[in-house]
Design an enzyme around this catalytic site. Structure first.
Site, PDB file in Angstrom:
ATOM      1  N   GLU A  85       0.844  -1.190   0.000  1.00 51.33           N
ATOM      2  CA  GLU A  85       0.000   0.000   0.000  1.00 51.33           C
ATOM      3  C   GLU A  85       0.885   1.248   0.000  1.00 51.33           C
ATOM      4  O   GLU A  85       1.979   1.248   0.568  1.00 51.33           O
ATOM      5  CB  GLU A  85      -0.868  -0.022   1.259  1.00 51.33           C
ATOM      6  CG  GLU A  85      -1.788   1.172   1.449  1.00 51.33           C
ATOM      7  CD  GLU A  85      -2.497   1.141   2.797  1.00 51.33           C
ATOM      8  OE1 GLU A  85      -3.522   1.825   2.930  1.00 51.33           O
ATOM      9  OE2 GLU A  85      -2.026   0.424   3.725  1.00 51.33           O
ATOM     10  N   LYS A 133      -9.746   1.840  -1.893  1.00 51.68           N
ATOM     11  CA  LYS A 133      -9.918   1.294  -0.543  1.00 51.68           C
ATOM     12  C   LYS A 133     -11.263   1.698   0.062  1.00 51.68           C
ATOM     13  O   LYS A 133     -11.605   2.881   0.116  1.00 51.68           O
ATOM     14  CB  LYS A 133      -8.777   1.778   0.337  1.00 51.68           C
ATOM     15  CG  LYS A 133      -8.713   1.177   1.729  1.00 51.68           C
ATOM     16  CD  LYS A 133      -7.479   1.718   2.458  1.00 51.68           C
ATOM     17  CE  LYS A 133      -7.305   1.129   3.839  1.00 51.68           C
ATOM     18  NZ  LYS A 133      -6.113   1.732   4.514  1.00 51.68           N
ATOM     19  N   CYS A 141      -5.025  -3.322   3.130  1.00 49.17           N
ATOM     20  CA  CYS A 141      -4.677  -3.098   4.534  1.00 49.17           C
ATOM     21  C   CYS A 141      -5.874  -3.282   5.480  1.00 49.17           C
ATOM     22  O   CYS A 141      -6.269  -4.403   5.771  1.00 49.17           O
ATOM     23  CB  CYS A 141      -4.036  -1.724   4.686  1.00 49.17           C
ATOM     24  SG  CYS A 141      -3.052  -1.552   6.199  1.00 49.17           S
TER      25      CYS A 141
END
Length: 257
Positions: free
Chosen positions: A41, A111, A148
Site C-alpha cells: 500500500e 480502498k 490493509c
C-alpha cells in the site's frame, strides 16, 4: 502439477519522494520471473506524518506513477499491483487506490474501509472508495483486491470469494504496535481458511510498519513469510489447491446466511 501462479512480494519502504519510488520500479524488470508482483500500500508515496494532507501527492490514473507501473509490467511481462493516492472529486481527500497493471490493461480498486482506528483517522485525509468488490484475471487466476484495513472486515473477502476468486491480494502499510503482528497473521490466515483460497499480502517493513508479508494456502498453512526488514518473498501458488480444499471442506456451499 496443474496450473500455477508464481508470485513475488516486495516488502519495501516507500519514500516521501515520489520520483524515488517510481525509480525503484526498475528493480522489478531486473529481478522478477513472476506472473504477479505485489507491492505494498502507498508505494507511490508513503503516508508521511499521521493526519498530514495527502492531496499534494495525489495523481490521476494517467499520471507518472501509473505510467511507471505500466512500463514495469510491460518490460517484465509480469502483472504488477501497488498502491497510490489518486485524485478524487474532493480536492482535499484523494482515494487510496490499488492499481494492477498488466501491460496496457489497468484494474483499480479504491480502498473501502479507512483506517479510523488505534488513534488514527485516515478518513480525514482520504476519500472512501465505492462499495464494489474488484476482481481481475491474472495468468489464469481469479484475483480479488483488498487494501490493509480491509482485512479486518471479513465481508469484503467473502464478497470476493462469492465471485470465484482463487487468490486474495492485499497490499498493506500495517502500522506497528502491540499485538499488531499477531492480528495481521491471525486475520490473514482466517481469510484464507474461511474463503478456502490463497492469500497474498505484501506489507511495508519496520520500524514504522509491521513487515511480515505472507503467502497463505487455502488450508491456512503459511507458505512464505517475510521478517521485519526489506526483502523479496517468492512463492508458487498451486491453483488446484483451491478446488481440492473446497471439495474436502465444502463450507462455502454449506452457508445458510
Amino acid at each position: 502439477m496443474g496450473a500455477v501462479l508464481d508470485v513475488e512480494l516486495w516488502q519495501h519502504a516507500s519514500a516521501l519522494d515520489a520520483a524515488e519510488n517510481r525509480a525503484a520500479l526498475d528493480l522489478i524488470t531486473e529481478q522478477t520471473r513472476a506472473d504477479l508482483v505485489v507491492l505494498p500500500e502507498a508505494f507511490a508515496r508513503d503516508f508521511g506524518d499521521p493526519g498530514s494532507s495527502l492531496a499534494p501527492y495525489a495523481e490521476p490514473l494517467d499520471g507518472p506513477f501509473v505510467g511507471a507501473l505500466r512500463a514495469a509490467s510491460q518490460r517484465s511481462g509480469a502483472a504488477v499491483v501497488g498502491g497510490m493516492f489518486e485524485t478524487s472529486d474532493d480536492p482535499d481527500r484523494p482515494f487510496n487506490t490499488l492499481v494492477l497493471a498488466q501491460g496496457d490493461q489497468l484494474t483499480t480498486y479504491r480502498k473501502i474501509h479507512l483506517y479510523d482506528s488505534f488513534g488514527q483517522r485516515e478518513s480525514d485525509v482520504v476519500m472512501p472508495g465505492p462499495l464494489d468488490p474488484v476482481v481481475a484475471d491474472v495468468a489464469g487466476a481469479r484475483v480479488g483486491l483488498l487494501t490493509c484495513y480491509d482485512l479486518r472486515f471479513p465481508e469484503l473477502a467473502r464478497a470476493l470469494s462469492a465471485q470465484g476468486v482463487d487468490v486474495l491480494v492485499l497490499p498493506a502499510a500495517w502500522v506497528a504496535g502491540e499485538r499488531k503482528v499477531e492480528h495481521w497473521r491471525t486475520l490473514l490466515r482466517a481469510r484464507a481458511i474461511e474463503n478456502l483460497c490463497w492469500v497474498v499480502a505484501a506489507a511495508q517493513p519496520g520500524p514504522r510498519y509491521c513487515g511480515h508479508s505472507l503467502v497463505i494456502a487455502p488450508t491456512g498453512d503459511v507458505v512464505a513469510e517475510g521478517g521485519e526488514g526489506e526483502e523479496w518473498i517468492t512463492a508458487t501458488l498451486e491453483l488446484d489447491q483451491v478446488a481440492d480444499t473446497r471439495r474436502q471442506n465444502p463450507s462455502l456451499q454449506n452457508r445458510r446466511l
